[in-house]
Design a protein around this motif. Sequence first.
Motif, PDB file in Angstrom:
ATOM      1  N   ILE A 144     -33.676  43.626 -10.946  1.00 37.14           N
ATOM      2  CA  ILE A 144     -34.244  43.403 -12.266  1.00 37.14           C
ATOM      3  C   ILE A 144     -33.176  43.696 -13.308  1.00 37.14           C
ATOM      4  CG2 ILE A 144     -36.125  44.045 -13.852  1.00 37.14           C
ATOM      5  CD1 ILE A 144     -37.161  43.007 -11.175  1.00 37.14           C
ATOM      6  N   THR A 175     -27.331  53.153  -9.090  1.00 35.36           N
ATOM      7  CA  THR A 175     -27.234  51.965  -9.948  1.00 35.36           C
ATOM      8  C   THR A 175     -27.655  50.696  -9.210  1.00 35.36           C
ATOM      9  OG1 THR A 175     -24.879  51.938  -9.401  1.00 35.36           O
ATOM     10  CG2 THR A 175     -25.463  52.739 -11.597  1.00 35.36           C
ATOM     11  N   TYR A 327     -41.568  46.698 -14.208  1.00 36.71           N
ATOM     12  CA  TYR A 327     -41.530  46.264 -12.810  1.00 36.71           C
ATOM     13  C   TYR A 327     -42.044  47.368 -11.878  1.00 36.71           C
ATOM     14  CZ  TYR A 327     -39.447  45.205  -8.269  1.00 36.71           C
ATOM     15  OH  TYR A 327     -39.247  45.002  -6.929  1.00 36.71           O
TER      16      TYR A 327
HETATM   17  N1  LIG Z   1     -31.634  46.384 -10.933  1.00 39.23           N
HETATM   18  C1  LIG Z   1     -32.559  46.919 -10.134  1.00 39.23           C
HETATM   19  N2  LIG Z   1     -33.768  46.353 -10.029  1.00 39.23           N
HETATM   20  C2  LIG Z   1     -34.726  46.894  -9.256  1.00 39.23           C
HETATM   21  N3  LIG Z   1     -34.559  47.994  -8.518  1.00 39.23           N
HETATM   22  C3  LIG Z   1     -33.362  48.588  -8.548  1.00 39.23           C
HETATM   23  C4  LIG Z   1     -32.303  48.082  -9.349  1.00 39.23           C
HETATM   24  N4  LIG Z   1     -31.233  48.886  -9.180  1.00 39.23           N
HETATM   25  C5  LIG Z   1     -31.608  49.839  -8.322  1.00 39.23           C
HETATM   26  N5  LIG Z   1     -32.878  49.679  -7.921  1.00 39.23           N
HETATM   27  C6  LIG Z   1     -33.633  50.579  -7.024  1.00 39.23           C
HETATM   28  O1  LIG Z   1     -33.114  51.880  -7.214  1.00 39.23           O
HETATM   29  C7  LIG Z   1     -32.965  52.560  -5.996  1.00 39.23           C
HETATM   30  C8  LIG Z   1     -31.500  52.894  -5.789  1.00 39.23           C
HETATM   31  O2  LIG Z   1     -30.751  51.718  -5.548  1.00 39.23           O
HETATM   32  P1  LIG Z   1     -29.562  51.659  -4.459  1.00 39.23           P
HETATM   33  O3  LIG Z   1     -29.916  52.451  -3.258  1.00 39.23           O
HETATM   34  O4  LIG Z   1     -29.174  50.253  -4.263  1.00 39.23           O
HETATM   35  O5  LIG Z   1     -28.467  52.454  -5.324  1.00 39.23           O
HETATM   36  P2  LIG Z   1     -26.995  52.897  -4.922  1.00 39.23           P
HETATM   37  O6  LIG Z   1     -26.120  52.492  -6.037  1.00 39.23           O
HETATM   38  O7  LIG Z   1     -26.688  52.383  -3.563  1.00 39.23           O
HETATM   39  O8  LIG Z   1     -27.109  54.474  -4.932  1.00 39.23           O
HETATM   40  P3  LIG Z   1     -26.214  55.581  -4.111  1.00 39.23           P
HETATM   41  O9  LIG Z   1     -24.846  55.552  -4.688  1.00 39.23           O
HETATM   42  O10 LIG Z   1     -26.918  56.870  -4.411  1.00 39.23           O
HETATM   43  O11 LIG Z   1     -26.258  55.183  -2.675  1.00 39.23           O
HETATM   44  C9  LIG Z   1     -33.508  51.618  -4.914  1.00 39.23           C
HETATM   45  O12 LIG Z   1     -34.847  51.962  -4.655  1.00 39.23           O
HETATM   46  C10 LIG Z   1     -33.418  50.250  -5.541  1.00 39.23           C
HETATM   47  O13 LIG Z   1     -34.416  49.421  -5.043  1.00 39.23           O
END
Ligand SMILES: Nc1ncnc2c1ncn2[C@@H]1O[C@H](COP(=O)(O)OP(=O)(O)OP(=O)(O)O)[C@@H](O)[C@H]1O
Length: 441
Positions: A144, A175, A327
């Motif tokens: 999103i 993020t 969302y």
């Molecule tokens: N733009 C977005 N739209 C919807 N949901 C999101 C978005 N960005 C992150 N999320 C949600 O936020 C949570 C964290 O995302 P994700 O695990 O991809 O982050 P990450 O950057 O890999 O974090 P980390 O560095 O801690 O591993 C997940 O549940 C993901 O679904």
Amino acid sequence: MLDPQLTVLVVDDSVDMLEILRRNLNDLGLNPIVCSGVVEAIDILESTKIDLVITDLHMPKIDGRQLVKYISQHFNITPVLVVTGYPDVRAAVDVMKLGALEYLIKPFTNDELKEAIENVLGNKIQEITTAISTEKLSSFHGIIGVSDVMQKLYQTIERTKNNKATVLITGESGTGKEMVARAIHYNSNFSSAPFVPVNCGAIPDQLLESELFGHIKGSFTGAFTTRAGFFQAANTGTLFLDEISNASLTVQAKLLRAIQDKEITMLGATKSQQIDVRIITASNSNLLEMIDKQMFREDLYYRLNVVTVEIPPLRDRREDIPHLFDYFNKKYSNEQKKAVLKISKPLLKILIDYAWPGNVRELENFVYRLVIMTDKKITIEDIPNHMKMQSPTNEIPDTMMTLADMEKRYIQKVLNATGNNKTKAAQILNIDRKTLREKLK
Ligand SMILES: Nc1ncnc2c1ncn2[C@@H]1O[C@H](COP(=O)(O)OP(=O)(O)OP(=O)(O)O)[C@@H](O)[C@H]1O
Ligand SMILES: [Mg+2]
């Protein structure tokens, strides 16, 4: 039918008019409180729960316009109906811009008043529920985001569709790095091939090598069988190496070879095997700093970042916050079989202003908790104090100002954060209510 529980504050300098309105409102089954000036009105607003304000415009001392403005700044969800004896279109437009919702010209009938009140209350209620949902949700493979940076990110992902270029994803924790990695894979023309995520930080150093490349039976103590690694599992698809900064220098050297030669050698094997894998890596630590400290191979770094995707922290793309809130609100309300929570604009503003150090993950968890703990409507009490207060470092303005000005701004900020509750504000500021009152004067 109007709700008899509704309390209406009536502000007019004419005693006759106050009496007429009081009787009309009583007839409509509402609960009127009357007063003759703006200062008194603000005092009442601060101490009493008011559902609707009806105010005159032309009053001696302070004009009704000031009240409309004050209400829209401090009590944004309180609807305002302006009543005036001067039919003037320009003035009407002006007060609407300041935040009034309806304009009624004296003299008016009881029915006209009733209609105006219904309009105002109806309008305002609708405004709160649709504050976000009227805007179009923009998403890409479940990501999103409507901000320019996110739109650019979608375009970058599109560019990786027809090739197997390595992609390096960077961004603070939460993020959405893993989400982006999945989007890259599932948007590609080999999306039906496997997507294999590996968290390099979670696998002990000695094991990572054999987990990635596989091993031959007997190649090390405990290797009872021959086992394929993640590379083989991801063949023809995508291997996502999360937290790549945790890979040891030995693993880094092997990765470099795998990328360069498109072949890997299982632990204990004498022959290498061809592989066809797209590698996506993610990191939330600064790999360039690690290169400086000789903890990360520079040559590998340049192999991994053919395409780079930098996901900015949420605080740098605040326009996405209402969309993400909406969302997650819908998602978790549906999941919990509850009505979608309503939020007023001032409370949403608090969420937009908050710094979200845990980024989208923090926002998601926050909304999930709200959905579980709250019903129907979010109130100021549902928002934790630390969110109402922005980090003070963001608050030091670039322009020089006097301490007195700074104090004024800070007091205003605390008042906004507490929904203009002076008792709470005084507590946070660690001064008594009287001192706060004096400072406000
Ligand atoms: N733009 C977005 N739209 C919807 N949901 C999101 C978005 N960005 C992150 N999320 C949600 O936020 C949570 C964290 O995302 P994700 O695990 O991809 O982050 P990450 O950057 O890999 O974090 P980390 O560095 O801690 O591993 C997940 O549940 C993901 O679904
Ligand atoms: Mg992650």
